[in-house]
Design an enzyme around this catalytic site. Structure first.
Site, PDB file in Angstrom:
ATOM      1  N   ASN A   1      17.123  34.674 -17.323  1.00 19.36           N
ATOM      2  CA  ASN A   1      17.299  34.431 -18.750  1.00 19.36           C
ATOM      3  C   ASN A   1      16.835  35.593 -19.627  1.00 19.36           C
ATOM      4  OD1 ASN A   1      14.589  34.043 -18.448  1.00 19.36           O
ATOM      5  ND2 ASN A   1      14.563  31.905 -19.123  1.00 19.36           N
TER       6      ASN A   1
ATOM      7  N   HIS B   1      11.147  37.363 -21.521  1.00 17.31           N
ATOM      8  CA  HIS B   1       9.941  36.524 -21.582  1.00 17.31           C
ATOM      9  C   HIS B   1       9.287  36.758 -22.933  1.00 17.31           C
ATOM     10  CE1 HIS B   1       5.878  34.989 -20.759  1.00 17.31           C
ATOM     11  NE2 HIS B   1       5.452  36.077 -21.366  1.00 17.31           N
TER      12      HIS B   1
ATOM     13  N   TYR C   1       2.221  35.087 -13.601  1.00 16.03           N
ATOM     14  CA  TYR C   1       2.750  33.726 -13.687  1.00 16.03           C
ATOM     15  C   TYR C   1       1.840  32.689 -13.025  1.00 16.03           C
ATOM     16  CZ  TYR C   1       7.227  35.158 -15.764  1.00 16.03           C
ATOM     17  OH  TYR C   1       8.204  35.616 -16.604  1.00 16.03           O
TER      18      TYR C   1
ATOM     19  N   LYS D   1      13.711  41.215 -18.598  1.00 18.53           N
ATOM     20  CA  LYS D   1      13.673  40.840 -17.181  1.00 18.53           C
ATOM     21  C   LYS D   1      14.714  41.602 -16.339  1.00 18.53           C
ATOM     22  CE  LYS D   1      11.767  36.199 -18.043  1.00 18.53           C
ATOM     23  NZ  LYS D   1      11.949  34.731 -17.828  1.00 18.53           N
TER      24      LYS D   1
ATOM     25  N   GLU E   1      -1.925  38.078 -22.074  1.00 13.36           N
ATOM     26  CA  GLU E   1      -0.808  38.767 -21.414  1.00 13.36           C
ATOM     27  C   GLU E   1      -0.766  40.247 -21.809  1.00 13.36           C
ATOM     28  OE1 GLU E   1       2.048  34.792 -21.083  1.00 13.36           O
ATOM     29  OE2 GLU E   1       2.726  36.490 -22.283  1.00 13.36           O
TER      30      GLU E   1
HETATM   31  P1  RTP Z   1       9.112  32.773 -20.406  1.00 12.35           P
HETATM   32  O1  RTP Z   1       7.764  32.270 -19.991  1.00 12.35           O
HETATM   33  O2  RTP Z   1       9.780  33.659 -19.366  1.00 12.35           O
HETATM   34  O3  RTP Z   1       9.110  33.368 -21.773  1.00 12.35           O
HETATM   35  O4  RTP Z   1      10.119  31.547 -20.524  1.00 12.35           O
HETATM   36  P2  RTP Z   1       9.849  30.087 -21.090  1.00 12.35           P
HETATM   37  O5  RTP Z   1       8.489  29.992 -21.695  1.00 12.35           O
HETATM   38  O6  RTP Z   1      11.032  29.765 -21.935  1.00 12.35           O
HETATM   39  O7  RTP Z   1       9.915  29.229 -19.757  1.00 12.35           O
HETATM   40  P3  RTP Z   1       8.740  28.750 -18.775  1.00 12.35           P
HETATM   41  O8  RTP Z   1       8.806  27.260 -18.697  1.00 12.35           O
HETATM   42  O9  RTP Z   1       7.461  29.405 -19.138  1.00 12.35           O
HETATM   43  O10 RTP Z   1       9.260  29.317 -17.383  1.00 12.35           O
HETATM   44  C1  RTP Z   1       9.030  30.661 -17.029  1.00 12.35           C
HETATM   45  C2  RTP Z   1      10.285  31.239 -16.427  1.00 12.35           C
HETATM   46  O11 RTP Z   1      10.539  30.630 -15.168  1.00 12.35           O
HETATM   47  C3  RTP Z   1      11.952  30.594 -14.937  1.00 12.35           C
HETATM   48  N1  RTP Z   1      12.364  29.198 -14.763  1.00 12.35           N
HETATM   49  N2  RTP Z   1      13.154  28.805 -13.799  1.00 12.35           N
HETATM   50  N3  RTP Z   1      14.734  27.271 -12.047  1.00 12.35           N
HETATM   51  C4  RTP Z   1      14.143  26.667 -13.075  1.00 12.35           C
HETATM   52  O12 RTP Z   1      14.257  25.479 -13.325  1.00 12.35           O
HETATM   53  C5  RTP Z   1      13.316  27.483 -13.941  1.00 12.35           C
HETATM   54  N4  RTP Z   1      12.623  27.054 -14.986  1.00 12.35           N
HETATM   55  C6  RTP Z   1      12.021  28.141 -15.496  1.00 12.35           C
HETATM   56  C7  RTP Z   1      12.628  31.212 -16.148  1.00 12.35           C
HETATM   57  O13 RTP Z   1      12.842  32.605 -15.877  1.00 12.35           O
HETATM   58  C8  RTP Z   1      11.577  30.998 -17.218  1.00 12.35           C
HETATM   59  O14 RTP Z   1      11.770  31.872 -18.282  1.00 12.35           O
HETATM   60 MG    MG Z   2       6.720  30.619 -20.674  1.00 16.21          MG
END
Ligand code: RTP
Ligand code: MG
Length: 140
Positions: free
Chosen positions: A114, A117, A51, A11, A128
């Site tokens: 973070n 992804h 997204y 990212k 994807e």
């Molecule tokens: P990713 O999709 O990026 O691999 O991450 P993930 O599954 O661990 O998290 P996900 O729930 O799919 O959320 C996608 C991305 O959105 C951002 N995020 N921001 N501000 C917030 O509370 C929040 N929560 C999620 C993060 O960049 C997350 O990786």
């Molecule tokens: Mg995710």
């Protein structure tokens, strides 16, 4: 468990700090192989499409702004149980919850910035990968 592929994204917070190689080192050390890679800058439309599953979430607009704020590195990773293995080496979404040794524990700035992804299921990985790469850009 058969050989599998997953989509990884390094990212903008990580490309800004020039730690792409440090992240790839952790992926490779976990047994994942980079079989496709390109550095791009997403448009608003690119990020919104990728997204789309999150479009009702409160963090959607911030996430799109973040993911279009700088270059990203798209990768296809291949290996045994690649989807789960990549999620394991990435660590929890919020670095405060991420386990020792994970990419997010080492490098993530906060829950949004973070660093990486990773696809969350085999089905989503296929979708994807198809969104980000043409078949002939992947060399296993
Ligand atoms: P990713 O999709 O990026 O691999 O991450 P993930 O599954 O661990 O998290 P996900 O729930 O799919 O959320 C996608 C991305 O959105 C951002 N995020 N921001 N501000 C917030 O509370 C929040 N929560 C999620 C993060 O960049 C997350 O990786
Ligand atoms: Mg995710």
């Amino acid at each position: 468990m058969a050989t599998e592929r997953t989509l990884s994204i390094i990212k903008p917070d990580a490309t800004a700090r020039n730690i792409t190689g440090k992240i790839v080192d952790k992926l490779e050390s976990a047994g994942l192989r980079v079989v496709a890679q390109k550095r791009v800058k997403w448009s608003q439309a690119d990020a919104e499409a990728f997204y789309a599953v999150h479009k009702e979430r409160p963090f959607f607009n911030d996430l799109v702004a973040f993911m279009t704020s700088g270059p990203i590195v798209l990768q296809v990773l291949e290996g045994e149980d690649a989807v789960a293995k990549n999620r394991e080496v990435m660590g929890a979404t919020n670095p405060a919850d991420a386990a020792e040794g994970t990419i997010r524990k080492a490098f993530a700035e906060n829950i949004e910035r973070n660093s990486v992804h990773g696809s969350d299921s085999s089905e989503n990985a296929e979708k994807e990968i198809a969104m980000c790469f043409k078949a002939d850009e992947i060399v296993g």
